[in-house]
Design a protein around this motif. Sequence first.
Motif, PDB file in Angstrom:
ATOM      1  N   ILE A 128      -2.940   6.251  18.759  1.00 10.33           N
ATOM      2  CA  ILE A 128      -2.593   5.630  17.478  1.00 10.33           C
ATOM      3  C   ILE A 128      -3.616   6.006  16.418  1.00 10.33           C
ATOM      4  N   TYR A 129      -4.892   5.864  16.784  1.00 11.30           N
ATOM      5  CA  TYR A 129      -5.957   6.203  15.830  1.00 11.30           C
ATOM      6  C   TYR A 129      -5.868   7.668  15.411  1.00 11.30           C
ATOM      7  N   ASN A 130      -5.771   8.556  16.378  1.00 14.65           N
ATOM      8  CA  ASN A 130      -5.728   9.990  16.062  1.00 14.65           C
ATOM      9  C   ASN A 130      -4.527  10.350  15.199  1.00 14.65           C
ATOM     10  N   SER A 131      -3.390   9.721  15.477  1.00 14.22           N
ATOM     11  CA  SER A 131      -2.195  10.025  14.682  1.00 14.22           C
ATOM     12  C   SER A 131      -2.350   9.571  13.240  1.00 14.22           C
ATOM     13  N   MET A 132      -3.040   8.450  13.021  1.00 11.90           N
ATOM     14  CA  MET A 132      -3.205   7.925  11.670  1.00 11.90           C
ATOM     15  C   MET A 132      -4.337   8.587  10.890  1.00 11.90           C
ATOM     16  N   THR A 133      -5.110   9.432  11.527  1.00 16.64           N
ATOM     17  CA  THR A 133      -6.117  10.195  10.777  1.00 16.64           C
ATOM     18  C   THR A 133      -5.463  11.355  10.031  1.00 16.64           C
ATOM     19  N   LYS A 134      -4.208  11.635  10.357  1.00 14.54           N
ATOM     20  CA  LYS A 134      -3.477  12.744   9.724  1.00 14.54           C
ATOM     21  C   LYS A 134      -2.557  12.203   8.633  1.00 14.54           C
ATOM     22  N   SER A 135      -2.765  12.669   7.409  1.00 16.55           N
ATOM     23  CA  SER A 135      -1.987  12.213   6.262  1.00 16.55           C
ATOM     24  C   SER A 135      -0.490  12.396   6.468  1.00 16.55           C
ATOM     25  N   LYS A 136      -0.093  13.507   7.066  1.00 17.38           N
ATOM     26  CA  LYS A 136       1.325  13.793   7.286  1.00 17.38           C
ATOM     27  C   LYS A 136       1.977  12.705   8.125  1.00 17.38           C
ATOM     28  N   ASN A 137       1.300  12.257   9.163  1.00 13.95           N
ATOM     29  CA  ASN A 137       1.848  11.208  10.028  1.00 13.95           C
ATOM     30  C   ASN A 137       1.937   9.869   9.308  1.00 13.95           C
ATOM     31  N   ARG A 138       0.930   9.563   8.491  1.00  6.01           N
ATOM     32  CA  ARG A 138       0.951   8.309   7.736  1.00  6.01           C
ATOM     33  C   ARG A 138       2.139   8.283   6.770  1.00  6.01           C
ATOM     34  N   ILE A 139       2.345   9.381   6.081  1.00  8.87           N
ATOM     35  CA  ILE A 139       3.449   9.469   5.110  1.00  8.87           C
ATOM     36  C   ILE A 139       4.802   9.389   5.813  1.00  8.87           C
ATOM     37  N   THR A 140       4.912  10.060   6.965  1.00 14.93           N
ATOM     38  CA  THR A 140       6.167  10.021   7.735  1.00 14.93           C
ATOM     39  C   THR A 140       6.501   8.601   8.154  1.00 14.93           C
ATOM     40  N   ALA A 141       5.502   7.878   8.686  1.00 10.97           N
ATOM     41  CA  ALA A 141       5.716   6.494   9.121  1.00 10.97           C
ATOM     42  C   ALA A 141       6.071   5.594   7.941  1.00 10.97           C
ATOM     43  N   TYR A 142       5.392   5.806   6.818  1.00  9.98           N
ATOM     44  CA  TYR A 142       5.646   5.006   5.611  1.00  9.98           C
ATOM     45  C   TYR A 142       7.067   5.232   5.102  1.00  9.98           C
ATOM     46  N   ASN A 143       7.467   6.475   4.986  1.00 10.13           N
ATOM     47  CA  ASN A 143       8.801   6.796   4.487  1.00 10.13           C
ATOM     48  C   ASN A 143       9.900   6.262   5.410  1.00 10.13           C
ATOM     49  N   LYS A 144       9.674   6.346   6.708  1.00  6.51           N
ATOM     50  CA  LYS A 144      10.649   5.828   7.658  1.00  6.51           C
ATOM     51  C   LYS A 144      10.762   4.314   7.512  1.00  6.51           C
ATOM     52  N   ALA A 145       9.629   3.647   7.325  1.00  3.13           N
ATOM     53  CA  ALA A 145       9.632   2.188   7.164  1.00  3.13           C
ATOM     54  C   ALA A 145      10.405   1.779   5.918  1.00  3.13           C
ATOM     55  N   VAL A 146      10.165   2.462   4.816  1.00  5.01           N
ATOM     56  CA  VAL A 146      10.863   2.162   3.564  1.00  5.01           C
ATOM     57  C   VAL A 146      12.360   2.414   3.721  1.00  5.01           C
ATOM     58  N   ASN A 147      12.700   3.491   4.388  1.00  4.36           N
ATOM     59  CA  ASN A 147      14.109   3.818   4.623  1.00  4.36           C
ATOM     60  C   ASN A 147      14.812   2.739   5.451  1.00  4.36           C
TER      61      ASN A 147
END
Length: 203
Positions: free
Chosen positions: A52-71
Amino acid sequence: MKNVPTNKSFRKKQNLKLKFLLIPLTLFLTISVIFISTFQSKMYNSNLRKKIYNSMTKSKNRITAYNKAVNLNNGASANTCVYFLSEVLRMNGEKINNSVCNTNQLLDIMKEEGWKKEKNYKKLRPGDICFTTDSKLNKYGTPSHTYIFMKWKEKGKYDYAYVCDNQAKDYDWKIYHIRNIAKVDYSNGHSKDPFSFFMYKRD
């Protein structure tokens, strides 16, 4: 006539006995410390937390999760913390249904899956999942928010920390931002409820 031991020889014998007593005691204490350290490490270290930590250090993953949540929330970024957190968990191999949208639902799933609760925020490690009090600051109520702990802002200080969540609009549109863990704080005019507990999953 029996030889009477001198004070010097008596002290020598006593010191020798004391040394023999200290050796097993020292050995026992050393083994105990190693055992406790190993247990605590096993208790709080997990591959999932690290993933989880390693995935969230990457901006691309944070944006993907955020966009999916908003959707999933019909285009609204407010009240999407569980959508965001659930997507991060799915990214890292956890099976969470897309319909999960509130903290009670998420916590029920975590409990079923064997996650453990810890109330001491000083034990937080990167990748742990935090839950706040409810909106009335009740630690026994339904958490109003959930986020991912990344690291403390300053080593040795347990107040402000870097976290990841859905509240980018309140933090200059940063998904990875600083939040006060210990007490009520404000950002962009909005009150932020304090930490209540975190959840971790053992391997």
